[in-house]
Write a protein that holds these residues in place. Structure first.
Motif, mmCIF file in Angstrom:
data_model
loop_
_atom_site.group_PDB
_atom_site.id
_atom_site.type_symbol
_atom_site.label_atom_id
_atom_site.label_comp_id
_atom_site.label_asym_id
_atom_site.label_seq_id
_atom_site.Cartn_x
_atom_site.Cartn_y
_atom_site.Cartn_z
ATOM 1 N N GLY A 20 0.704 -1.477 0.018
ATOM 2 C CA GLY A 20 -0.039 -0.110 0.167
ATOM 3 C C GLY A 20 0.810 1.356 0.186
ATOM 4 O O GLY A 20 1.815 1.550 -0.683
ATOM 5 N N ILE A 21 0.365 2.197 0.901
ATOM 6 C CA ILE A 21 1.148 3.666 0.950
ATOM 7 C C ILE A 21 2.507 3.386 1.118
ATOM 8 O O ILE A 21 3.295 4.220 0.535
ATOM 9 C CB ILE A 21 0.259 4.455 1.969
ATOM 10 C CG1 ILE A 21 -1.215 4.487 1.636
ATOM 11 C CG2 ILE A 21 0.700 5.698 2.060
ATOM 12 C CD1 ILE A 21 -2.160 5.102 2.260
ATOM 13 N N SER A 210 -5.807 6.741 -5.215
ATOM 14 C CA SER A 210 -4.608 5.766 -5.421
ATOM 15 C C SER A 210 -3.451 6.016 -4.712
ATOM 16 O O SER A 210 -3.256 7.248 -3.911
ATOM 17 C CB SER A 210 -4.258 5.845 -6.987
ATOM 18 O OG SER A 210 -3.622 7.057 -7.071
ATOM 19 N N VAL A 211 -2.467 5.192 -4.339
ATOM 20 C CA VAL A 211 -1.351 5.433 -3.680
ATOM 21 C C VAL A 211 -0.599 6.122 -4.180
ATOM 22 O O VAL A 211 -0.175 7.368 -3.518
ATOM 23 C CB VAL A 211 -0.747 3.991 -3.595
ATOM 24 C CG1 VAL A 211 0.752 4.417 -3.170
ATOM 25 C CG2 VAL A 211 -1.187 2.882 -2.713
ATOM 26 N N VAL A 215 0.920 9.696 -2.154
ATOM 27 C CA VAL A 215 2.101 10.007 -2.207
ATOM 28 C C VAL A 215 2.296 11.401 -2.811
ATOM 29 O O VAL A 215 2.981 12.624 -2.383
ATOM 30 C CB VAL A 215 3.038 8.976 -2.810
ATOM 31 C CG1 VAL A 215 4.619 9.438 -2.726
ATOM 32 C CG2 VAL A 215 3.188 7.975 -2.019
ATOM 33 N N ASP A 216 1.928 11.677 -4.142
ATOM 34 C CA ASP A 216 2.025 13.032 -4.677
ATOM 35 C C ASP A 216 1.656 14.044 -3.776
ATOM 36 O O ASP A 216 2.206 15.017 -3.683
ATOM 37 C CB ASP A 216 1.207 12.783 -6.115
ATOM 38 C CG ASP A 216 1.740 12.157 -7.175
ATOM 39 O OD1 ASP A 216 0.967 11.804 -8.097
ATOM 40 O OD2 ASP A 216 3.014 11.778 -7.143
ATOM 41 N N ALA A 217 0.487 14.101 -3.262
ATOM 42 C CA ALA A 217 -0.287 15.079 -2.535
ATOM 43 C C ALA A 217 1.042 15.211 -1.150
ATOM 44 O O ALA A 217 1.172 16.675 -0.779
ATOM 45 C CB ALA A 217 -1.430 14.663 -1.989
ATOM 46 N N PRO A 231 -5.201 14.593 0.873
ATOM 47 C CA PRO A 231 -5.080 14.243 -0.595
ATOM 48 C C PRO A 231 -6.450 14.035 -1.263
ATOM 49 O O PRO A 231 -7.430 13.740 -0.596
ATOM 50 C CB PRO A 231 -4.546 12.718 -0.783
ATOM 51 C CG PRO A 231 -3.633 12.831 0.479
ATOM 52 C CD PRO A 231 -4.471 13.550 1.662
ATOM 53 N N GLY A 232 -6.778 14.720 -2.311
ATOM 54 C CA GLY A 232 -8.160 14.613 -2.910
ATOM 55 C C GLY A 232 -9.037 15.556 -2.881
ATOM 56 O O GLY A 232 -9.340 15.920 -1.793
#
Ligand SMILES: NC(=O)C1=CN([C@@H]2O[C@H](COP(=O)(O)OP(=O)(O)OC[C@H]3O[C@@H](n4cnc5c(N)ncnc54)[C@H](OP(=O)(O)O)[C@@H]3O)[C@@H](O)[C@H]2O)C=CC1
Ligand SMILES: CC(=O)[C@H](N)C(=O)O
Length: 264
Positions: A20-21, A210-211, A215-217, A231-232
């Motif tokens: 996962g993360i 998504s993972v 991670v991007d956020a 995130p999101g």
């Protein structure tokens, strides 16, 4: 840099990188030039990940097989973190199904120790060398569940602790050169729910992240100096709205997403 690895690269310690993360963070940090310390219970998956990070990114990994629900596992990981790391991702964590009043007390204690005790102890271990070096990053993986009470009890409470700890530390760390973040994802497609035995069929697909989105956020928010990373857009809207409505309504809303039953 607190203590470069033998290769001279900065070192990132990631707990729970076997799925996962945590897997997402380990791969991303390796791609960005870090060597790794990989901490989890599943040695086969740890070794496989270490080999892949070497092949794909030339990253060296220290594999540390440790159960963070045990004092021995936490102590071994604390010892490595205290020796110096540049980036700490306190990611390992788990949820539990069933009802609080019938849950196995030992399992609830293990959840507290992985989701909270390990985060406190590893953060405390890693910070002195980071502060001395005037550099370093800590990402504590909390959850939207730590911001929205009403869905589950012990899990949300554990994540609320991590949010509060991180935000509290951010004030004291201001100006030290050390960055700290509470990462609060919503639902992410990982092994989390299957491992916990939590029924998720009622959750619509648009509520999943998504993972890589997570991670991007996290990394983008670190660069912006944001202590709380949600995130999101759907979860930014949800958590913002929850601050604007009566707490009782926010609680009922959280309970309606899935159910107030079936998880602790
Ligand atoms: N998935 C989601 O919807 C969300 C998850 N989160 C949080 O993100 C973090 C990562 O979860 P996610 O990737 O989804 O879950 P996964 O179940 O996919 O991965 C969990 C990771 O934690 C490790 N872990 C679990 N228990 C222990 C333990 N006792 N000792 C050491 N390592 C342990 C596992 O490794 P191993 O089994 O090899 O020990 C695994 O690598 C957790 O803190 C979770 O609460 C937050 C918001 C949403
Ligand atoms: C959002 C979370 O942290 C957790 N995976 C959940 O199902 O509540």
């Amino acid at each position: 840099m607190t203590r470069p690895s033998r290769s001279g690269k900065p070192v990132a310690l990631v707990t729970g990188p076997t799925s996962g993360i945590g897997d997402g963070f380990a791969r991303r940090l390796a791609s960005r030039g870090h060597d790794l310390v990989l901490v989890a219970r599943d040695e086969d998956r740890l070794q496989a990940l270490a080999a892949e990070l070497k092949d794909r990114h030339g990253a060296d990994s220290e594999v540390l097989v440790a159960d963070l629900a045990t004092a021995d596992g936490r102590d071994a990981t604390v010892e490595r973190a205290a020796a110096g790391v540049d980036f700490l991702v306190n990611n390992a964590g788990f949820g539990t199904s069933g009802e609080f009043w019938s849950a196995d007390p030992a399992l609830l204690q293990s959840q507290l120790d992985v989701n909270v005790t390990a985060v406190v102890q590893l953060t405390r271990a890693a910070l002195p060398s980071m502060v001395k070096a005037a550099s370093g990053t800590i990402v504590n993986v909390a959850s939207v569940a730590g911001l929205l009470s009403g869905r589950g009890s012990t899990y949300s409470a554990s994540k609320a602790y991590v949010v509060s700890l991180t935000e509290g530390l951010s004030g004291g760390l201001a100006g030290t050169g050390v960055r700290i973040q509470a990462l609060c994802p919503g639902f992410v497609r990982t092994e989390f729910h299957q491992r916990a035995g939590i029924e998720m069929s009622s959750i619509p697909s648009f509520m999943y992240l998504s993972v890589d989105q997570v991670v991007d956020a996290s990394l983008a928010d670190l660069d912006k100096g944001r202590v709380l990373s949600v995130p999101g857009l759907q979860y930014k809207a949800l958590t913002t709205a929850s601050r604007l409505i009566p707490r009782s309504l926010a609680r009922r809303s959280a309970s309606s997403v899935g159910s107030a039953r079936g998880r602790t």
